[in-house]
Design a protein around this motif. Structure first.
Motif, PDB file in Angstrom:
ATOM      1  N   GLU A 112       8.106  -1.931  42.541  1.00  0.00           N
ATOM      2  CA  GLU A 112       8.153  -3.272  42.931  1.00  0.00           C
ATOM      3  C   GLU A 112       9.577  -3.706  43.623  1.00  0.00           C
ATOM      4  OE1 GLU A 112       5.960  -6.415  40.138  1.00  0.00           O
ATOM      5  OE2 GLU A 112       7.218  -5.284  38.905  1.00  0.00           O
ATOM      6  N   PRO A 113       9.795  -3.107  44.848  1.00  0.00           N
ATOM      7  CA  PRO A 113      10.977  -3.066  45.494  1.00  0.00           C
ATOM      8  C   PRO A 113      11.372  -4.634  45.844  1.00  0.00           C
ATOM      9  CG  PRO A 113       9.447  -1.920  46.914  1.00  0.00           C
ATOM     10  CD  PRO A 113       8.595  -2.552  45.808  1.00  0.00           C
ATOM     11  N   TYR A 116       3.250   4.034  41.370  1.00  0.00           N
ATOM     12  CA  TYR A 116       3.719   3.645  39.983  1.00  0.00           C
ATOM     13  C   TYR A 116       5.142   4.698  39.791  1.00  0.00           C
ATOM     14  CZ  TYR A 116       0.354   0.245  38.590  1.00  0.00           C
ATOM     15  OH  TYR A 116      -0.578  -0.731  38.640  1.00  0.00           O
ATOM     16  N   HIS A 117       5.807   4.266  39.108  1.00  0.00           N
ATOM     17  CA  HIS A 117       7.077   5.257  38.857  1.00  0.00           C
ATOM     18  C   HIS A 117       7.409   5.410  37.059  1.00  0.00           C
ATOM     19  CE1 HIS A 117      10.300   2.234  37.969  1.00  0.00           C
ATOM     20  NE2 HIS A 117       9.413   1.521  38.378  1.00  0.00           N
ATOM     21  N   ASP A 128      14.934   7.796  46.619  1.00  0.00           N
ATOM     22  CA  ASP A 128      15.259   6.350  46.837  1.00  0.00           C
ATOM     23  C   ASP A 128      14.149   5.949  47.830  1.00  0.00           C
ATOM     24  OD1 ASP A 128      17.528   4.090  46.858  1.00  0.00           O
ATOM     25  OD2 ASP A 128      16.615   4.374  48.790  1.00  0.00           O
ATOM     26  N   HIS A 129      13.626   4.615  47.167  1.00  0.00           N
ATOM     27  CA  HIS A 129      12.765   4.002  48.031  1.00  0.00           C
ATOM     28  C   HIS A 129      12.892   2.484  47.732  1.00  0.00           C
ATOM     29  CE1 HIS A 129       8.824   3.547  50.480  1.00  0.00           C
ATOM     30  NE2 HIS A 129       8.432   2.794  49.451  1.00  0.00           N
ATOM     31  N   GLY A 130      13.725   1.908  48.576  1.00  0.00           N
ATOM     32  CA  GLY A 130      14.160   0.481  48.126  1.00  0.00           C
ATOM     33  C   GLY A 130      14.939   0.380  46.885  1.00  0.00           C
ATOM     34  N   GLU A 131      14.688   1.279  46.117  1.00  0.00           N
ATOM     35  CA  GLU A 131      15.452   1.498  44.822  1.00  0.00           C
ATOM     36  C   GLU A 131      15.349   3.030  44.312  1.00  0.00           C
ATOM     37  OE1 GLU A 131      13.327  -0.129  41.098  1.00  0.00           O
ATOM     38  OE2 GLU A 131      11.491  -0.377  42.641  1.00  0.00           O
ATOM     39  N   GLY A 132      16.220   3.030  43.388  1.00  0.00           N
ATOM     40  CA  GLY A 132      16.246   4.474  42.784  1.00  0.00           C
ATOM     41  C   GLY A 132      14.980   4.499  42.079  1.00  0.00           C
TER      42      GLY A 132
END
Length: 209
Positions: free
Chosen positions: A114-115, A153-154, A168-172
């Motif tokens: 959820e960036p 999902y991460h 990194d994709h808008g957040e770590g």
């Protein structure tokens, strides 16, 4: 006698591509859903494509497979590699389509990405950097470079010392987790060209004792 790498078939993995990539890396691969083959394997690879819930349920439907994995990996110490959802299944639980119990080998939860920046697209798809975390295990296998990712999902790991690499994709986002003889990568080594084959080669030579 050459080592045998068991590639787990539970109806939820990109088996053909992973088998080919392991073969290019030099592995003698046995694609299997037989727990007895897993108990005798030298190394184990768990792929995964789709939702956490579907993969977890699919793995549990293979009679005796989780017990065989626990026996060979947690007790026997065989080097283990989880790929994509196969890595996420190491978590305590996944929150995709409800709450589903994971293998609980590495503490944490699998959440939706959820960036905060609305311009950042989900799923996280394509090539991205892999940055090593110096305090974690798995550096014998994971290296700096670019890998191919495809996930919505991460893995939010509870213990930062189990995070082997980030991206990194808008957040770590966690790119790899590791502890003892267990390694999981969020990216797809079988789609990551030279970087992925080199990583698989290192996994095949990994001695985590």
């Amino acid at each position: 006698m050459a080592e045998v790498t068991a590639l787990i078939d539970y109806g939820a993995g990109n088996l053909h591509s992973v088998e080919n990539a392991l073969g290019k890396a030099g592995a003698k691969v046995t694609v299997t859903s037989d727990p007895d083959v897993v108990r005798a394997a030298d190394r184990i690879v768990l792929p995964g494509v789709g939702s956490f819930k579907a993969c977890a349920l699919g793995l549990r439907k293979v009679t005796g497979m989780i017990a065989a994995l626990e026996e060979r990996v947690l007790v026997g110490g065989a080097p283990f590699l989880g790929i994509c959802v196969g890595m996420q299944l190491l978590a305590t639980r996944g929150l995709e389509h409800g709450t589903t119990k994971g293998l609980r080998w590495i503490e944490g939860e699998v959440h939706l990405i959820e960036p905060s920046d609305a311009s950042i697209k989900v799923p996280h798809m394509g090539w991205n950097d892999v940055a090593i975390m110096p305090h974690a295990r798995g550096h014998e296998v994971i290296d700096e470079g670019e890998a191919y990712f495809l996930h919505s999902y991460h893995f939010a790991a509870t213990d930062p010392h189990t995070i082997a690499a980030m991206t990194d994709h808008g957040e770590g986002l966690v790119a790899a987790v590791a502890r003892d003889n267990i390694l999981g990568v969020q990216f797809h080594p079988e789609k990551s060209q030279a970087y992925g084959i080199a990583m698989l080669e290192r996994f095949l030579n990994w001695d985590p004792r």
